[in-house]
Design an enzyme around this catalytic site. Structure first.
Site, PDB file in Angstrom:
ATOM      1  N   SER A  31      56.748  45.218 -36.249  1.00  0.00           N
ATOM      2  CA  SER A  31      57.830  44.238 -36.198  1.00  0.00           C
ATOM      3  C   SER A  31      58.256  43.826 -37.597  1.00  0.00           C
ATOM      4  O   SER A  31      57.416  43.733 -38.501  1.00  0.00           O
ATOM      5  CB  SER A  31      57.342  42.999 -35.433  1.00  0.00           C
ATOM      6  N   HIS A  55      59.960  40.908 -37.680  1.00  0.00           N
ATOM      7  CA  HIS A  55      60.259  39.533 -37.286  1.00  0.00           C
ATOM      8  C   HIS A  55      61.738  39.361 -36.944  1.00  0.00           C
ATOM      9  O   HIS A  55      62.372  38.362 -37.278  1.00  0.00           O
ATOM     10  CB  HIS A  55      59.842  38.539 -38.378  1.00  0.00           C
TER      11      HIS A  55
END
Length: 338
Positions: A236, A238
């Site tokens: 990820s 974010h």
């Protein structure tokens, strides 16, 4: 309720914090932090979308598959589909005050459970963490609280509370380690050394929980996480909200999967449909997390909206599996890629 009504209501409730664009790619909300946008130029938000768009699946229609199986197990959790709700918090400063923090946490947690899957809950402020944990407690621990990489004893204090809530998995979103707003508010976060991460994982396991590290984007960090004993990682960036100069997760995922030996690998970033879910599975993820689509669904339709979104993605996923000859999500892999 239909999706058109849901999206209209979300747009009204979010008071301009999200335009609920037909194509959610970060262009309209670039740099809007606090808010729903990607950091600065939103380059890493857009990279998530473009990296997934570049992935194509191999269509196959001469096969024996008739009823694709979307159910799976992730970290010992039985799920109706390989889609979890990402940790979401900050309704006041990120989501236009569309719902109170406590109500929003209830919406995503209960909506996910109704759809047969599970929601992570967020952190960032004491209120956000408390509301998320309360929502998880209300569904007998059926949630994954994700704690910020706090410096000092704050992380361990919250970890103890998660264990007391009856959860089976806890996470840390290490990709928030440079949020200066938290440091200015005298609640500093920081990267973690291998020794620090190992101590966190050891304590988590001692409390009877599995540990998920969210925010891994390099092979080096993935291998370090595995050496430290993490049970899972989430590839990820974010949602493009931490650092603009990084690749989309779909671009980073394959190399990480090739190098990890034991850990469960999950991914998020730009997933908007069942076809996107299948792409991530084909690239090697065991399951995916969704963020902004879940916010829109929760704001627009509350529990019903979250359940509608997940059911729709499940139908789209099954359709994609039928069109690629994939009998079960457990069998998805690189052979599905065009």
């Amino acid at each position: 309720m239909d999706m058109k009504t849901l999206r209209q209501q979300a747009r009204e409730r979010m008071n301009g914090a999200c335009r609920v664009c037909p194509h959610c790619d970060g262009r309209a909300c670039a740099g809007e932090l606090p808010g729903m946008g990607g950091i600065r130029t939103a380059a890493s938000f857009r990279a998530n979308i473009t990296a997934l768009e570049k992935v194509c699946l191999r269509m196959r229609l001469i096969h024996e598959v008739r009823a694709p199986e979307t159910a799976c197990e992730v970290l010992g959790l039985p799920l109706s589909l390989p889609v979890l709700i990402a940790p979401l918090a900050g309704t006041t400063f990120n989501m236009g005050k569309g719902l109170p923090e406590e109500r929003f946490a209830q919406v995503v947690t209960e909506g996910a459970r109704s759809a047969g899957t599970i929601a992570c809950t967020g952190d960032g402020t004491p209120e956000a963490f408390d509301c998320g944990l309360k929502a998880v407690e209300a569904v007998e621990g059926w949630g994954i609280p994700v704690i910020k990489p706090w410096a000092g004893d704050v992380f361990f204090e919250r970890l103890e509370r998660v264990a007391q809530a009856g959860c089976r998995v806890v996470g840390m979103d290490i990709d928030t380690a440079a949020i200066t707003a938290l440091a200015k508010s005298k609640r500093p976060v920081s990267p973690k050394s291998r020794a620090e991460l190992s101590a966190i994982v050891e304590k988590t396991h001692a409390l009877g929980l599995k540990f998920m590290l969210k925010g891994v984007l390099s092979v080096e960090d993935a291998l370090a996480a595995e050496e430290c004993g993490c049970d899972a990682i989430v590839v990820s960036n974010h949602g493009g909200r931490a650092f603009e100069a990084v690749p989309g997760t779909a671009a980073a995922l394959p190399a990480i999967v090739r190098n990890v030996k034991e850990m469960t690998v999950l991914a998020d970033g730009g997933v908007r449909s069942g076809a996107d879910v299948l792409k991530m599975l084909a690239l090697g993820a065991r399951a995916v997390l969704i963020g902004r689509p879940a916010i829109i669904a929760g704001m627009g339709g509350e529990e019903e909206g979250v359940q509608m979104l997940l059911s729709r993605m499940q139908r789209q996923l099954a359709e994609g599996m039928l069109l690629t000859g994939c009998a079960s999500v457990r069998e998805a892999g690189p052979h599905l890629l065009a």
